[in-house]
Design an enzyme around this catalytic site. Structure first.
Site, PDB file in Angstrom:
ATOM      1  N   GLY A  11       0.810  -1.229   0.000  1.00  7.17           N
ATOM      2  CA  GLY A  11       0.000   0.000   0.000  1.00  7.17           C
ATOM      3  C   GLY A  11       0.835   1.267   0.000  1.00  7.17           C
ATOM      4  O   GLY A  11       0.385   2.298   0.510  1.00  7.17           O
ATOM      5  N   GLY A  15      -1.390   7.457   1.189  1.00  2.00           N
ATOM      6  CA  GLY A  15      -1.819   7.499   2.582  1.00  2.00           C
ATOM      7  C   GLY A  15      -0.836   6.940   3.602  1.00  2.00           C
ATOM      8  O   GLY A  15       0.346   7.312   3.627  1.00  2.00           O
ATOM      9  N   TYR A 156     -16.272  -4.176   4.562  1.00  5.00           N
ATOM     10  CA  TYR A 156     -15.132  -3.516   5.206  1.00  5.00           C
ATOM     11  C   TYR A 156     -15.004  -3.883   6.688  1.00  5.00           C
ATOM     12  O   TYR A 156     -13.965  -4.418   7.100  1.00  5.00           O
ATOM     13  CB  TYR A 156     -15.177  -1.998   5.019  1.00  5.00           C
ATOM     14  CG  TYR A 156     -13.933  -1.336   5.572  1.00  5.00           C
ATOM     15  CD1 TYR A 156     -12.726  -1.370   4.874  1.00  5.00           C
ATOM     16  CD2 TYR A 156     -13.941  -0.715   6.817  1.00  5.00           C
ATOM     17  CE1 TYR A 156     -11.575  -0.797   5.400  1.00  5.00           C
ATOM     18  CE2 TYR A 156     -12.794  -0.137   7.346  1.00  5.00           C
ATOM     19  CZ  TYR A 156     -11.609  -0.177   6.632  1.00  5.00           C
ATOM     20  OH  TYR A 156     -10.463   0.377   7.158  1.00  5.00           O
ATOM     21  N   LYS A 160     -11.974  -6.389   8.587  1.00  2.99           N
ATOM     22  CA  LYS A 160     -11.097  -5.980   9.689  1.00  2.99           C
ATOM     23  C   LYS A 160     -11.357  -6.842  10.937  1.00  2.99           C
ATOM     24  O   LYS A 160     -10.442  -7.097  11.723  1.00  2.99           O
ATOM     25  CB  LYS A 160     -11.276  -4.490   9.980  1.00  2.99           C
ATOM     26  CG  LYS A 160     -10.908  -3.577   8.805  1.00  2.99           C
ATOM     27  CD  LYS A 160      -9.460  -3.715   8.351  1.00  2.99           C
ATOM     28  CE  LYS A 160      -9.093  -2.686   7.284  1.00  2.99           C
ATOM     29  NZ  LYS A 160      -7.684  -2.765   6.851  1.00  2.99           N
TER      30      LYS A 160
HETATM   31  N1  LIG Z   1      -7.758   6.306   6.376  1.00  3.56           N
HETATM   32  C1  LIG Z   1      -8.545   5.816   7.330  1.00  3.56           C
HETATM   33  O1  LIG Z   1      -9.459   6.478   7.795  1.00  3.56           O
HETATM   34  C2  LIG Z   1      -8.301   4.423   7.859  1.00  3.56           C
HETATM   35  C3  LIG Z   1      -8.877   4.069   9.080  1.00  3.56           C
HETATM   36  C4  LIG Z   1      -8.676   2.793   9.587  1.00  3.56           C
HETATM   37  C5  LIG Z   1      -7.912   1.885   8.877  1.00  3.56           C
HETATM   38  N2  LIG Z   1      -7.361   2.255   7.678  1.00  3.56           N
HETATM   39  C6  LIG Z   1      -6.595   1.247   6.953  1.00  3.56           C
HETATM   40  O2  LIG Z   1      -5.318   1.752   6.646  1.00  3.56           O
HETATM   41  C7  LIG Z   1      -4.817   1.095   5.485  1.00  3.56           C
HETATM   42  C8  LIG Z   1      -4.248   2.136   4.542  1.00  3.56           C
HETATM   43  O3  LIG Z   1      -5.296   2.981   4.128  1.00  3.56           O
HETATM   44  P1  LIG Z   1      -5.046   4.501   3.696  1.00  3.56           P
HETATM   45  O4  LIG Z   1      -5.864   5.328   4.588  1.00  3.56           O
HETATM   46  O5  LIG Z   1      -3.611   4.783   3.570  1.00  3.56           O
HETATM   47  O6  LIG Z   1      -5.793   4.466   2.260  1.00  3.56           O
HETATM   48  P2  LIG Z   1      -5.245   4.806   0.807  1.00  3.56           P
HETATM   49  O7  LIG Z   1      -6.404   4.593  -0.101  1.00  3.56           O
HETATM   50  O8  LIG Z   1      -4.594   6.153   0.830  1.00  3.56           O
HETATM   51  O9  LIG Z   1      -4.120   3.699   0.545  1.00  3.56           O
HETATM   52  C9  LIG Z   1      -4.425   2.349   0.276  1.00  3.56           C
HETATM   53  C10 LIG Z   1      -3.369   1.797  -0.680  1.00  3.56           C
HETATM   54  O10 LIG Z   1      -3.652   0.409  -0.919  1.00  3.56           O
HETATM   55  C11 LIG Z   1      -3.413   0.167  -2.300  1.00  3.56           C
HETATM   56  N3  LIG Z   1      -4.160  -0.984  -2.799  1.00  3.56           N
HETATM   57  C12 LIG Z   1      -5.507  -1.090  -2.941  1.00  3.56           C
HETATM   58  N4  LIG Z   1      -5.832  -2.244  -3.543  1.00  3.56           N
HETATM   59  C13 LIG Z   1      -4.662  -2.901  -3.785  1.00  3.56           C
HETATM   60  C14 LIG Z   1      -4.353  -4.141  -4.399  1.00  3.56           C
HETATM   61  N5  LIG Z   1      -5.309  -4.933  -4.933  1.00  3.56           N
HETATM   62  N6  LIG Z   1      -3.058  -4.517  -4.488  1.00  3.56           N
HETATM   63  C15 LIG Z   1      -2.078  -3.708  -4.007  1.00  3.56           C
HETATM   64  N7  LIG Z   1      -2.316  -2.506  -3.426  1.00  3.56           N
HETATM   65  C16 LIG Z   1      -3.596  -2.105  -3.311  1.00  3.56           C
HETATM   66  C17 LIG Z   1      -3.906   1.447  -2.986  1.00  3.56           C
HETATM   67  O11 LIG Z   1      -3.426   1.564  -4.327  1.00  3.56           O
HETATM   68  C18 LIG Z   1      -3.395   2.517  -2.054  1.00  3.56           C
HETATM   69  O12 LIG Z   1      -2.105   2.960  -2.409  1.00  3.56           O
HETATM   70  C19 LIG Z   1      -5.992   0.291   4.912  1.00  3.56           C
HETATM   71  O13 LIG Z   1      -5.838  -1.065   5.247  1.00  3.56           O
HETATM   72  C20 LIG Z   1      -7.194   0.889   5.612  1.00  3.56           C
HETATM   73  O14 LIG Z   1      -8.245  -0.041   5.741  1.00  3.56           O
HETATM   74  C21 LIG Z   1      -7.523   3.510   7.174  1.00  3.56           C
END
Ligand SMILES: NC(=O)c1ccc[n+]([C@@H]2O[C@H](COP(=O)([O-])OP(=O)(O)OC[C@H]3O[C@@H](n4cnc5c(N)ncnc54)[C@H](O)[C@@H]3O)[C@@H](O)[C@H]2O)c1
Length: 266
Positions: A11, A15, A156, A160
């Site tokens: 990822g 983010g 979702y 988790k």
């Molecule tokens: N942002 C929030 O509010 C939040 C809250 C709780 C948990 N999270 C978790 O944090 C983690 C990161 O999320 P984020 O906020 O940085 O979101 P984001 O969308 O900025 O980043 C997610 C990344 O995962 C990559 N990704 C998606 N599908 C993929 C695949 N099939 N193969 C490879 N890469 C893939 C995307 O291209 C992206 O770069 C996630 O697991 C999310 O569930 C986020």
């Protein structure tokens, strides 16, 4: 804490993953990033790969080195594309990747799974979570959903919940524990990244705004990245099978409601 260590981070194009990779490099680690999208700014080396299918994961695994220190499972999606794909990326694919590289993690290494406060319900939904985690490998996910009456809208939080349960199970499995490899989770609350806009449509504005108001502000990727890296480092060597809430106090606030104590009343 991370000098000389090689971290594999999923990822990394956006983010939390992007910030974690950037910070890891400033802390002296070598980073191998994985994402389906090319990062705008490169942090370490990069492997393009799709972690939503067994074939995509096999292609990534084939290009990873024979030894590294930690796997940081950060890639994830919001649920907006439906439960099957969401479960594939956020849980079954994550677990498949981790199990396939377990033998390449150095003794004393670490796996860090980025879960979510959204998985808070794992205990309340334990029977379903236990059944779904019990399905091995990378299964036919539509079939697993049908067997467990999974509605498309809950992809979702369910993904988790499964991740939080599996983290605790994996921490005691021989392929990890037997070689001193710790498996932990970090659960963010709402964080200002591109996925947050999608959560507004999946979970609703009311839920997201309520979560943010409980903590005073949304988090940033910089609030989460140091905690993920700490969990990957030797400084966390006595932490295993744990879930660290990194949410500005959101879980404690939800607990106050669910368990019936009110912090306002002392
Ligand atoms: N942002 C929030 O509010 C939040 C809250 C709780 C948990 N999270 C978790 O944090 C983690 C990161 O999320 P984020 O906020 O940085 O979101 P984001 O969308 O900025 O980043 C997610 C990344 O995962 C990559 N990704 C998606 N599908 C993929 C695949 N099939 N193969 C490879 N890469 C893939 C995307 O291209 C992206 O770069 C996630 O697991 C999310 O569930 C986020």
């Amino acid at each position: 804490m991370l000098i000389g260590k090689t971290l594999v981070i999923t990822g990394v194009a956006s983010g939390i993953g992007a910030r974690t990779a950037e910070l890891a490099i400033t802390m002296g680690a070598d980073v191998i990033g994985i994402d389906i999208r090319e990062p705008v700014k490169s942090n370490g080396s990069f492997l393009a790969g799709d972690l939503s299918t067994a074939d995509g994961i096999a292609a990534v695994v084939a290009r990873l080195p024979g030894r590294f220190d930690a796997l940081l499972n950060i890639a994830g999606i919001s649920g907006s594309v439906g439960a099957a794909k969401t479960l594939a990326i956020n849980f079954y694919g994550l677990r498949h990747l981790t199990e396939n590289v377990a033998g390449r993690l150095r003794e004393g290494g670490a796996v860090v799974n980025v879960a979510s406060i959204a998985g808070y319900g794992w205990r309340a939904n334990l029977d379903r979570a236990r059944r779904m985690v019990g399905v091995p490998g990378f299964p036919d996910i539509e079939r697993v959903m049908a067997d467990n009456a999974v509605a498309n809208e809950i992809g979702y939080p369910l993904s988790k919940e499964l991740l939080l349960l599996w983290t605790q199970i994996a921490a005691h499995q021989v392929q990890f524990k037997g070689r001193g490899i710790r498996v932990n989770a970090v659960s963010p609350g709402p964080v200002e990244t591109p996925i947050l806009k999608e959560f507004r449509s999946v979970l609703g504005d009311e839920r997201v705004d309520s979560d943010i108001s409980r903590t005073g502000r949304a988090g940033t990727a910089s609030d989460i990245a140091p905690v993920v890296l700490f969990m990957a480092s030797d400084a966390a060597r006595w932490i295993n099978g744990a879930n660290i809430a990194c949410d500005g106090g959101l879980e404690a606030s939800v607990n106050a409601d669910v368990l019936g104590f009110n912090p306002q009343q002392g």
